[in-house]
Design a protein around this motif. Structure first.
Motif, PDB file in Angstrom:
ATOM      1  N   CYS A 196       0.825  -1.213   0.000  1.00 38.89           N
ATOM      2  CA  CYS A 196       0.000   0.000   0.000  1.00 38.89           C
ATOM      3  C   CYS A 196       0.859   1.263   0.000  1.00 38.89           C
ATOM      4  O   CYS A 196       0.566   2.214  -0.721  1.00 38.89           O
ATOM      5  CB  CYS A 196      -0.941   0.003   1.197  1.00 38.89           C
ATOM      6  N   ALA A 197       1.910   1.290   0.804  1.00 37.96           N
ATOM      7  CA  ALA A 197       2.783   2.456   0.836  1.00 37.96           C
ATOM      8  C   ALA A 197       3.582   2.570  -0.459  1.00 37.96           C
ATOM      9  O   ALA A 197       3.836   3.668  -0.946  1.00 37.96           O
ATOM     10  CB  ALA A 197       3.726   2.386   2.024  1.00 37.96           C
ATOM     11  N   SER A 198       3.960   1.442  -1.026  1.00 40.39           N
ATOM     12  CA  SER A 198       4.811   1.462  -2.215  1.00 40.39           C
ATOM     13  C   SER A 198       4.056   1.787  -3.492  1.00 40.39           C
ATOM     14  O   SER A 198       4.571   2.491  -4.352  1.00 40.39           O
ATOM     15  CB  SER A 198       5.517   0.114  -2.371  1.00 40.39           C
ATOM     16  N   SER A 199       2.815   1.270  -3.617  1.00 37.25           N
ATOM     17  CA  SER A 199       2.111   1.443  -4.895  1.00 37.25           C
ATOM     18  C   SER A 199       0.612   1.652  -4.747  1.00 37.25           C
ATOM     19  O   SER A 199      -0.096   1.627  -5.743  1.00 37.25           O
ATOM     20  CB  SER A 199       2.344   0.212  -5.773  1.00 37.25           C
ATOM     21  N   GLY A 200       0.121   1.829  -3.549  1.00 40.50           N
ATOM     22  CA  GLY A 200      -1.324   1.937  -3.355  1.00 40.50           C
ATOM     23  C   GLY A 200      -1.970   0.595  -3.104  1.00 40.50           C
ATOM     24  O   GLY A 200      -3.125   0.527  -2.703  1.00 40.50           O
ATOM     25  N   GLY A 201      -1.240  -0.478  -3.366  1.00 37.33           N
ATOM     26  CA  GLY A 201      -1.751  -1.829  -3.122  1.00 37.33           C
ATOM     27  C   GLY A 201      -3.024  -2.120  -3.899  1.00 37.33           C
ATOM     28  O   GLY A 201      -3.166  -1.757  -5.062  1.00 37.33           O
ATOM     29  N   MET A 202      -3.957  -2.767  -3.231  1.00 38.71           N
ATOM     30  CA  MET A 202      -5.218  -3.118  -3.881  1.00 38.71           C
ATOM     31  C   MET A 202      -6.208  -1.964  -3.891  1.00 38.71           C
ATOM     32  O   MET A 202      -7.269  -2.061  -4.468  1.00 38.71           O
ATOM     33  CB  MET A 202      -5.839  -4.322  -3.175  1.00 38.71           C
TER      34      MET A 202
END
Length: 155
Positions: free
Chosen positions: A101-107
């Motif tokens: 989530c922190a790296s790419s927004g996750g799902m």
């Protein structure tokens, strides 16, 4: 005739000595926002023991921290706060993005969440996983130590 130095002589540069000291005395500013924060707290507990890397104290004040661990989803409302905390940290400073989530927004691909904390602050190390375990965070911290010692990131 050449003389050999005594056996207890250590030769290094000032930069290498400063990098070594910085890696052995990092104080993380915790920015735990979701489930990854639980794993980050477990990393600091007795079972995994970050104290052996000189990181036993998680700082609540950004003015006393040089490593920001962003653990979890960053909302659009939280992004300016994250940036302000980062700006208040003294130089040199580093950032670890912990979790998907922190790296790419996750799902969570929606308007309310930042799709990667690197849009707000420069990230030095990405720790993958959902949530990444304490071993993964420790690997990320040691990878950051290696980057600092080799001069890959500013110190």
């Amino acid at each position: 005739m050449a003389t050999t130095p005594p056996g207890n002589l250590l030769m290094t540069t000032v930069d290498k000595a400063a990098s070594w000291a910085r890696t052995r005395s990092m104080f993380p500013a915790t920015f735990g926002l979701a489930c990854c924060a639980i794993e980050m707290m477990a990393t600091g507990a007795a079972h995994y023991d970050l104290a052996r890397f000189g990181m036993e104290v998680f700082r609540a004040s950004p003015r006393q921290a040089d490593l920001m661990i962003v653990a979890g989803r960053v909302s659009q409302k939280m992004a300016p706060v994250l940036r302000q905390v980062y700006d208040q940290m003294p130089d040199p400073k580093w950032v670890i993005s912990m979790g998907a989530c922190a790296s790419s927004g996750g799902m969570f691909n929606n308007y309310a969440l930042v799709q990667g904390v690197d849009q707000i602050v420069p990230v030095d190390i990405y720790v993958p996983g959902c949530p990444p375990g304490p071993q993964s965070l420790m690997h990320g911290i040691l990878s950051l130590h290696d980057k600092i010692m080799s001069g890959e990131v500013a110190s």
